[in-house]
Design an enzyme around this catalytic site. Structure first.
Site, PDB file in Angstrom:
ATOM      1  CG  ASP A 110      -2.131  53.744 -17.542  1.00 45.13           C
ATOM      2  OD1 ASP A 110      -1.360  52.908 -18.376  1.00 45.13           O
ATOM      3  OD2 ASP A 110      -2.414  53.592 -16.346  1.00 45.13           O
ATOM      4  CG  ASP A 166      -4.621  47.983 -18.136  1.00 42.36           C
ATOM      5  OD1 ASP A 166      -5.683  47.709 -18.644  1.00 42.36           O
ATOM      6  OD2 ASP A 166      -3.389  47.884 -18.605  1.00 42.36           O
TER       7      ASP A 166
HETATM    8  C1  BG6 Z   1      -0.233  47.836 -17.552  1.00 39.81           C
HETATM    9  C2  BG6 Z   1      -0.725  47.339 -16.237  1.00 39.81           C
HETATM   10  O1  BG6 Z   1      -1.106  49.109 -18.126  1.00 39.81           O
HETATM   11  O2  BG6 Z   1      -0.016  46.906 -18.429  1.00 39.81           O
HETATM   12  C3  BG6 Z   1      -0.145  46.014 -15.847  1.00 39.81           C
HETATM   13  O3  BG6 Z   1      -0.836  48.514 -15.297  1.00 39.81           O
HETATM   14  C4  BG6 Z   1       0.029  45.049 -16.851  1.00 39.81           C
HETATM   15  O4  BG6 Z   1      -0.629  45.653 -14.623  1.00 39.81           O
HETATM   16  C5  BG6 Z   1       0.856  45.682 -17.960  1.00 39.81           C
HETATM   17  O5  BG6 Z   1       0.956  44.077 -16.285  1.00 39.81           O
HETATM   18  C6  BG6 Z   1       0.875  44.613 -19.213  1.00 39.81           C
HETATM   19  O6  BG6 Z   1      -0.052  44.137 -19.701  1.00 39.81           O
HETATM   20  P1  BG6 Z   1      -0.650  43.041 -20.671  1.00 39.81           P
HETATM   21  O7  BG6 Z   1      -2.144  43.015 -20.937  1.00 39.81           O
HETATM   22  O8  BG6 Z   1       0.211  43.359 -21.939  1.00 39.81           O
HETATM   23  O9  BG6 Z   1      -0.028  41.947 -19.808  1.00 39.81           O
HETATM   24 MG    MG Z   2      -2.329  51.998 -14.889  1.00 38.26          MG
END
Ligand code: BG6
Ligand code: MG
Length: 217
Positions: A11, A13
């Site tokens: 993953d 984030d």
């Molecule tokens: C995930 C995060 O990796 O991505 C979430 O853990 C986030 O918190 C999701 O909402 C979607 O991300 P984005 O950048 O497309 O809004």
């Molecule tokens: Mg994550």
């Protein structure tokens, strides 16, 4: 004996870089504008899921799930994303979490393939800013698969790496992500708090604590 594990699917984030804090800050700011308060417990349920799914969790938490049209919800989600994108726009390789660069390089030297299974539409941009493009073998486009906790994003990553799920390990900081890895039939590594990631096969506090030797069975 031939080594069974041939790929690791990360993953992004909260695993590769500490963007989970920025997602949280951006959602907190957005929520405050519509009089909803979110704390870290609520945030655990936002980790790993898509932008629109996160907004739905926040609106439900605030008892406002019926107060906005789809068009208004899109404006709210887009506003959150503007805050977030601004926050990460000046990211550099210094924003990699401790030990990640070393870990990725070690995996490369062992011939282990590396995939990224992130729900974020900013994951591709982050890979560039963090300077790890050359180390990554495959990145799943999150718009092409059902979101976590469905296993699809991890299965697609394994497919992209040309490996069987049983040859891959998944690494996640989110409860929804660990569930997705398990459903995909992969060994799951949690990053964070053992009390939160109760379903993971093994949990390390931070990526730098990962012990490759014990995972490579
Ligand atoms: C995930 C995060 O990796 O991505 C979430 O853990 C986030 O918190 C999701 O909402 C979607 O991300 P984005 O950048 O497309 O809004
Ligand atoms: Mg994550």
């Amino acid at each position: 004996m031939e080594q069974k594990i041939k790929g690791i699917i990360f993953d992004m984030d909260g695993v590769i870089t500490d963007t989970s804090e920025y997602h949280y800050t951006a959602w907190k700011l957005l929520a405050s504008k519509i009089d909803i308060y979110i704390d870290r417990d609520v945030n655990e349920n936002l980790k790993g899921i898509s932008r629109m799914a996160s907004l739905d969790v926040i609106l439900k938490h605030g008892g406002r799930e019926n107060d906005f049209s789809e068009a208004e919800k899109l404006v709210l989600a887009t506003t959150k994303n503007k805050y977030y994108v601004e926050m990460i726009s000046r990211f550099t390789p210094d924003n990699l979490l401790d030990g990640v660069e070393l870990l990725l390089k070690e995996l490369k030297s062992l011939g282990i393939k590396i995939g990224i299974a992130s729900a974020s539409k900013s994951a591709g941009k982050l890979i560039e800013l963090l300077g790890i493009t050359q180390l990554i073998d495959y990145v799943v486009d999150p718009t092409t698969v059902p979101g976590k906790p469905a296993p699809d994003i991890f299965l697609k990553a394994a497919e992209g790496l040309e490996l069987e799920p049983s040859q891959c390990i998944g690494v996640e900081d989110a409860r929804a992500g660990i569930e997705a890895i398990k459903k995909a039939g992969m060994y799951s590594v949690g990053i964070g708090d053992k009390a939160v990631l109760t379903e993971a096969n093994v949990v390390y506090k931070e990526p730098k604590d990962i012990k490759l030797k014990t995972l490579m069975f």
